[in-house]
Design an enzyme around this catalytic site. Sequence first.
Site, PDB file in Angstrom:
ATOM      1  CG  HIS A  87      -0.408   0.420   2.606  1.00 21.91           C
ATOM      2  ND1 HIS A  87       0.587  -0.388   3.092  1.00 21.91           N
ATOM      3  CD2 HIS A  87      -0.050   1.662   3.334  1.00 21.91           C
ATOM      4  CE1 HIS A  87       1.094   0.179   4.313  1.00 21.91           C
ATOM      5  NE2 HIS A  87       0.733   1.213   4.161  1.00 21.91           N
TER       6      HIS A  87
HETATM    7  C1  UD1 Z   1      -1.956   5.945   5.030  1.00 22.82           C
HETATM    8  C2  UD1 Z   1      -0.781   6.519   5.816  1.00 22.82           C
HETATM    9  C3  UD1 Z   1       0.388   5.691   5.828  1.00 22.82           C
HETATM   10  C4  UD1 Z   1      -0.324   4.203   6.642  1.00 22.82           C
HETATM   11  C5  UD1 Z   1      -1.521   3.840   5.964  1.00 22.82           C
HETATM   12  C6  UD1 Z   1      -2.036   2.611   6.619  1.00 22.82           C
HETATM   13  C7  UD1 Z   1      -0.523   8.978   5.378  1.00 22.82           C
HETATM   14  C8  UD1 Z   1       0.319   9.850   4.498  1.00 22.82           C
HETATM   15  N1  UD1 Z   1      -0.286   7.640   4.985  1.00 22.82           N
HETATM   16  O1  UD1 Z   1      -1.832   5.636   3.888  1.00 22.82           O
HETATM   17  O2  UD1 Z   1       1.226   5.991   6.506  1.00 22.82           O
HETATM   18  O3  UD1 Z   1       0.701   3.488   6.189  1.00 22.82           O
HETATM   19  O4  UD1 Z   1      -2.331   4.708   5.665  1.00 22.82           O
HETATM   20  O5  UD1 Z   1      -2.865   1.742   5.965  1.00 22.82           O
HETATM   21  O6  UD1 Z   1      -0.979   9.323   6.455  1.00 22.82           O
HETATM   22  N2  UD1 Z   1      -9.073   4.957   0.695  1.00 22.82           N
HETATM   23  C9  UD1 Z   1     -10.433   4.309   0.470  1.00 22.82           C
HETATM   24  N3  UD1 Z   1     -11.089   3.764   1.720  1.00 22.82           N
HETATM   25  C10 UD1 Z   1     -10.559   3.853   2.611  1.00 22.82           C
HETATM   26  C11 UD1 Z   1      -9.076   4.481   3.164  1.00 22.82           C
HETATM   27  C12 UD1 Z   1      -8.646   4.692   1.855  1.00 22.82           C
HETATM   28  O7  UD1 Z   1     -10.951   4.155  -0.654  1.00 22.82           O
HETATM   29  O8  UD1 Z   1     -11.267   3.518   3.858  1.00 22.82           O
HETATM   30  C13 UD1 Z   1      -8.216   5.196  -0.802  1.00 22.82           C
HETATM   31  C14 UD1 Z   1      -8.813   6.562  -1.206  1.00 22.82           C
HETATM   32  O9  UD1 Z   1      -8.792   6.605  -2.275  1.00 22.82           O
HETATM   33  C15 UD1 Z   1      -7.684   7.262  -0.614  1.00 22.82           C
HETATM   34  C16 UD1 Z   1      -6.518   6.414  -0.830  1.00 22.82           C
HETATM   35  O10 UD1 Z   1      -7.145   5.025  -0.330  1.00 22.82           O
HETATM   36  O11 UD1 Z   1      -7.281   8.637  -1.225  1.00 22.82           O
HETATM   37  C17 UD1 Z   1      -5.327   6.677   0.005  1.00 22.82           C
HETATM   38  O12 UD1 Z   1      -5.559   6.839   1.591  1.00 22.82           O
HETATM   39  P1  UD1 Z   1      -4.728   7.736   2.691  1.00 22.82           P
HETATM   40  O13 UD1 Z   1      -5.443   7.347   3.940  1.00 22.82           O
HETATM   41  O14 UD1 Z   1      -4.497   9.026   2.054  1.00 22.82           O
HETATM   42  O15 UD1 Z   1      -3.417   6.947   2.448  1.00 22.82           O
HETATM   43  P2  UD1 Z   1      -2.909   5.419   2.879  1.00 22.82           P
HETATM   44  O16 UD1 Z   1      -2.281   4.749   1.664  1.00 22.82           O
HETATM   45  O17 UD1 Z   1      -4.110   4.700   3.129  1.00 22.82           O
HETATM   46  N1  UDP Z   2      -3.932  -5.217   8.548  1.00 18.71           N
HETATM   47  C1  UDP Z   2      -5.311  -5.890   8.787  1.00 18.71           C
HETATM   48  N2  UDP Z   2      -5.925  -6.312   7.640  1.00 18.71           N
HETATM   49  C2  UDP Z   2      -5.362  -6.295   6.235  1.00 18.71           C
HETATM   50  C3  UDP Z   2      -3.880  -5.635   6.138  1.00 18.71           C
HETATM   51  C4  UDP Z   2      -3.303  -5.190   7.409  1.00 18.71           C
HETATM   52  O1  UDP Z   2      -5.978  -6.129  10.026  1.00 18.71           O
HETATM   53  O2  UDP Z   2      -6.013  -6.650   5.426  1.00 18.71           O
HETATM   54  C5  UDP Z   2      -3.230  -4.945   9.904  1.00 18.71           C
HETATM   55  C6  UDP Z   2      -2.088  -5.445  10.099  1.00 18.71           C
HETATM   56  O3  UDP Z   2      -2.080  -6.822  10.601  1.00 18.71           O
HETATM   57  C7  UDP Z   2      -1.465  -4.549  10.864  1.00 18.71           C
HETATM   58  C8  UDP Z   2      -1.750  -3.180  10.430  1.00 18.71           C
HETATM   59  O4  UDP Z   2      -3.060  -3.564   9.766  1.00 18.71           O
HETATM   60  O5  UDP Z   2      -1.613  -4.752  12.261  1.00 18.71           O
HETATM   61  C9  UDP Z   2      -0.896  -2.545   9.458  1.00 18.71           C
HETATM   62  O6  UDP Z   2      -1.622  -1.773   8.770  1.00 18.71           O
HETATM   63  P1  UDP Z   2      -0.833  -1.053   7.372  1.00 18.71           P
HETATM   64  O7  UDP Z   2      -0.188  -2.062   6.670  1.00 18.71           O
HETATM   65  O8  UDP Z   2      -2.099  -0.625   6.658  1.00 18.71           O
HETATM   66  O9  UDP Z   2      -0.269   0.313   7.942  1.00 18.71           O
HETATM   67  P2  UDP Z   2       1.449   0.563   8.296  1.00 18.71           P
HETATM   68  O10 UDP Z   2       1.712  -0.384   9.534  1.00 18.71           O
HETATM   69  O11 UDP Z   2       2.368   0.273   7.181  1.00 18.71           O
HETATM   70  O12 UDP Z   2       1.391   1.879   8.578  1.00 18.71           O
END
Ligand code: UD1
Ligand code: UDP
Length: 363
Positions: free
Chosen positions: A208
Amino acid sequence: MTINITTIIGARPQFIKAAMISRSFSNTSNISEHIVHTGQHYDDNMSAVFFDELNIPKPGTNLNVRATNHGEQTASMLTGIEKHLLAHRPSGVLVYGDTNSTLAGALAASKLKIPIFHVEAGLRSYNRQMPEEINRILTDHASDILFAPTRNALEQLSNEGIPADRVHFCGDVMFDAAKYYGSIARSKSNIRAQLTLEDGSYILATVHRAENVDNPQRLSRIINELRSLTNNYKIILPLHPRTKNKINELELDLGDITVISPLGFLDMVCLEMNSQLIITDSGGVQKEAFFHNKYCVTLRTETEWTELVECGWNTLFPPLNSNTASLREIVNNFQIPKQRENDLYGDGDTSSIITSHISNYFS
Ligand code: UD1
Ligand code: UDP
């Protein structure tokens, strides 16, 4: 005296971390918590599932921020959090990790001179292209009390000139979560039956990170490398919505990869515990691999959790570096280290240590 803590969370990994500390708060008579959900993650399987499954107290406030540009997203959160803090005037603000929700929470509190507690402080990738790296540095330097999950993080904060009396090495709250929910996952999750998986016959993968997903070459290399493994293993890929959107946009062919929706934490932990190995660019999943004795290939050029690479539990696979072995070679040849360093992330009581430090701060 009651200590009123406002917790700011918004992204999936923060819900999991908050589950452990909220539980510890609820066992502490003089701490009262109000959760503000920024709305950064909003799909049911990215948000609600964690509150339901992990018994996290329902957020008292949801800001429902939906912007996609980082500046607009962070600014909307800042405005919403400031309004909340002005109305509630809590004793302290608790923030987790390195997301835009973290930075917005820290900025809002610092403007109002409300003490800030930062869980997962001191991590660095030294890659300033990552939005998370800037979020971490700014949040650490704005915070009043910093909870470092590793000794490297503790040292880093000292090197950056943060006074030692503001920093505590507490271990990693994710280790608490792995211990606590690991046994629950074993008895409650039936995901392996749903996906007809045999133990060790599959590889669990997640992708991601912006630097992978937003770079079409990197993303297609990652997908192709994962596809190259499907002759020998089932590849289970719970797909983050960001990655799903980009794969659809680029019309990438996922071949025989088993793509599923994002999982709840118990199913995720269950798949981690029974996999052959884990391939990921997630921070949290890298450590969970280690907690559950699994080897991890990290789809990045660097990691904040360097101790896992040093101990031989994790190897980096920089997606566009032609000098690295193929993913297939790594998967065919990896070896789990014979020794295990059990104290890298504390003893699994990080949440209660953090709760005590917060309590002591106000006494
Ligand atoms: C964010 C965090 C990242 C973290 C990750 C965990 C920042 C800059 N990034 O990244 O550090 O590792 O969360 O998962 O804060 N979207 C949906 N539904 C949702 C959530 C997101 O459709 O419920 C889509 C939307 O198009 C959104 C995109 O995902 O614009 C990115 O979501 P965003 O929260 O901005 O960044 P992440 O890549 O999730
Ligand atoms: N996780 C989850 N379901 C998923 C993918 C990840 O519950 O489908 C959990 C994972 O076990 C970990 C946390 O989400 O505890 C990690 O989140 P993510 O990878 O989104 O973010 P990061 O840790 O890189 O910020």
